[in-house]
Design a protein around this motif. Structure first.
Motif, short mmCIF file in Angstrom:
data_model
loop_
_atom_site.label_atom_id
_atom_site.label_comp_id
_atom_site.label_asym_id
_atom_site.label_seq_id
_atom_site.Cartn_x
_atom_site.Cartn_y
_atom_site.Cartn_z
N THR A 131 0.86 -1.14 0.08
CA THR A 131 0.25 0.03 -0.12
C THR A 131 0.89 1.28 0.07
O THR A 131 0.26 2.45 -0.19
N GLN A 168 2.81 4.29 -1.08
CA GLN A 168 2.96 5.39 -2.28
C GLN A 168 4.57 5.64 -2.54
O GLN A 168 4.65 6.71 -3.35
N ARG A 182 -8.77 -0.34 -5.57
CA ARG A 182 -7.94 0.57 -4.54
C ARG A 182 -7.04 1.47 -5.15
O ARG A 182 -7.13 2.63 -4.73
N GLN A 183 -6.31 0.97 -5.98
CA GLN A 183 -5.17 1.97 -6.72
C GLN A 183 -6.05 2.91 -7.48
O GLN A 183 -5.46 4.07 -7.82
N GLU A 204 -8.82 4.51 -7.16
CA GLU A 204 -9.02 5.40 -6.24
C GLU A 204 -7.97 6.04 -5.36
O GLU A 204 -7.99 7.44 -5.23
N PHE A 205 -6.94 5.36 -5.01
CA PHE A 205 -5.73 6.07 -4.08
C PHE A 205 -4.30 6.04 -4.81
O PHE A 205 -3.47 6.50 -4.09
N THR A 253 -1.16 6.44 -7.73
CA THR A 253 -0.95 7.64 -8.65
C THR A 253 -1.26 7.79 -9.80
O THR A 253 -2.35 6.81 -10.24
N LYS A 293 -3.46 4.57 -11.81
CA LYS A 293 -4.80 4.66 -12.07
C LYS A 293 -4.98 4.31 -13.39
O LYS A 293 -6.15 3.88 -13.84
N THR A 306 -17.17 3.07 -6.32
CA THR A 306 -15.65 3.47 -6.46
C THR A 306 -15.38 4.31 -7.86
O THR A 306 -14.71 5.46 -7.85
N ARG A 316 -16.63 8.16 -7.02
CA ARG A 316 -15.47 8.61 -6.15
C ARG A 316 -14.41 8.95 -7.17
O ARG A 316 -13.97 10.32 -7.20
N GLN A 336 -12.95 13.06 -8.20
CA GLN A 336 -11.59 13.08 -8.31
C GLN A 336 -11.10 13.87 -9.57
O GLN A 336 -10.31 14.67 -9.58
#
Length: 298
Positions: A122, A124, A165-166, A168-169, A171, A175, A208, A211, A215
């Motif tokens: 997880t 970064q 997960r990637q 959304e969160f 780099t 994404k 997701t 969201r 962003q």
């Protein structure tokens, strides 16, 4: 074994390639051999085949992958040197995965189960991000082959929740790759059915995506937007998803917020958003007709 086609025609250079492949078996000489092969991978047409069919080569690369597991499960920070080494090994694995015959063999022998844990990191940091992107590169290469067996295999792993997960969160580059992986998975009928089968799974995916769209209004990235719109459009092909999409679809997708001409990286944005909205509008009209046809209770 025939010599590979190379830019260099000297026999000594060809012998060097075979020597580096043989050195993958030896832990002491493996790093130098990986670096030499990785640097020349685009000039050796048969590199994937040579690695796959050479004694001990795949085993040597697998040892490099497994060596990083303590850093994953003990949450030890990766150093730049460790990251560079494992990314080099993964780059050679990608040379094998990009070959249509070897790609399916990697799936059938469960080789990818050794790479999937690397996506669970997880952190970064740049070191971890390089590893993550390398693994995603292998997965993207496999999915490009358009083989349903490959899609079915990944549906049995944690790939979808890990990529969500990637998405959304992660780099920007993570994404982009994760959005591509999701779209290519859903493009296949087996992937669409899998994503549409359970309510919790659909909710996770659609929430997701919503969201991510929010962003993108703050930090636009056309390459991510392109795949997100295509994922929505593909999900809308399954009738069981339409009600949820209409209920949870961000307003920016429907009100023309992203309809810019010549959006670099997503030049067809206006057309694809219009197509998506036509799909959804047809369903709304259909529902309205059904409601109007219902007899009133007296």
């Amino acid at each position: 074994m025939s010599a590979p086609n190379m830019d260099c025609e000297q026999r000594g250079d060809i012998d060097s390639v075979f020597g580096w492949i043989a050195n993958l078996c030896n832990k002491e000489t493996r790093l130098w051999a990986m670096l030499e092969l990785f640097e020349r991978r685009t000039h050796i047409d048969s590199l994937g085949l040579l690695l796959w069919h050479s004694f001990g080569a795949v085993s040597g690369l697998l040892q490099e992958i497994v060596s990083i597991y303590p850093a994953i499960y003990q949450e030890i920070e990766l150093t730049g040197q460790q990251s560079h080494r494992i990314c080099t090994a993964i780059g050679l694995i990608q040379a094998m995965a990009s070959h249509p015959f070897i790609g399916i063999q990697l799936i059938r022998c469960q080789f990818m189960c050794y790479l999937m844990p690397l996506l669970k990191m997880t952190s970064q940091t740049r070191a971890v991000e390089h590893v993550r992107l390398s693994v995603l590169g292998v997965i993207c290469g496999l999915l490009k082959s358009d083989h349903p067996e490959i899609v079915s295999y990944f549906l049995g792993t944690e790939l979808i929740p890990l990529t969500l997960r990637q998405l959304e969160f992660g780099t920007t580059m993570s994404k982009v790759l994760c959005a591509f992986v999701l779209y290519r998975t859903l493009e296949h009928e087996v992937g669409l059915k899998f994503a549409s089968r359970r309510l919790a799974r659909k909710l996770h995916l659609i929430h997701t995506l919503a969201r991510v769209v929010h962003q993108l209004t703050l930090e636009p990235e056309p390459r991510v937007l392109k795949h997100v719109v295509r994922i929505y459009s593909r999900l809308a092909d399954h009738p069981q998803n339409l009600e949820l999409i209409l209920k949870l679809l961000p307003a920016q997708i429907r009100n023309g917020y992203f309809c810019q001409e010549g959006l670099v990286g997503f030049e067809s944005a206006s057309l694809e958003l219009a197509d998506l909205n036509r799909k959804l509008s047809k369903n709304e009209e259909k529902d309205k007709v059904c409601d109007d046809a219902m007899p009133e209770n007296h």
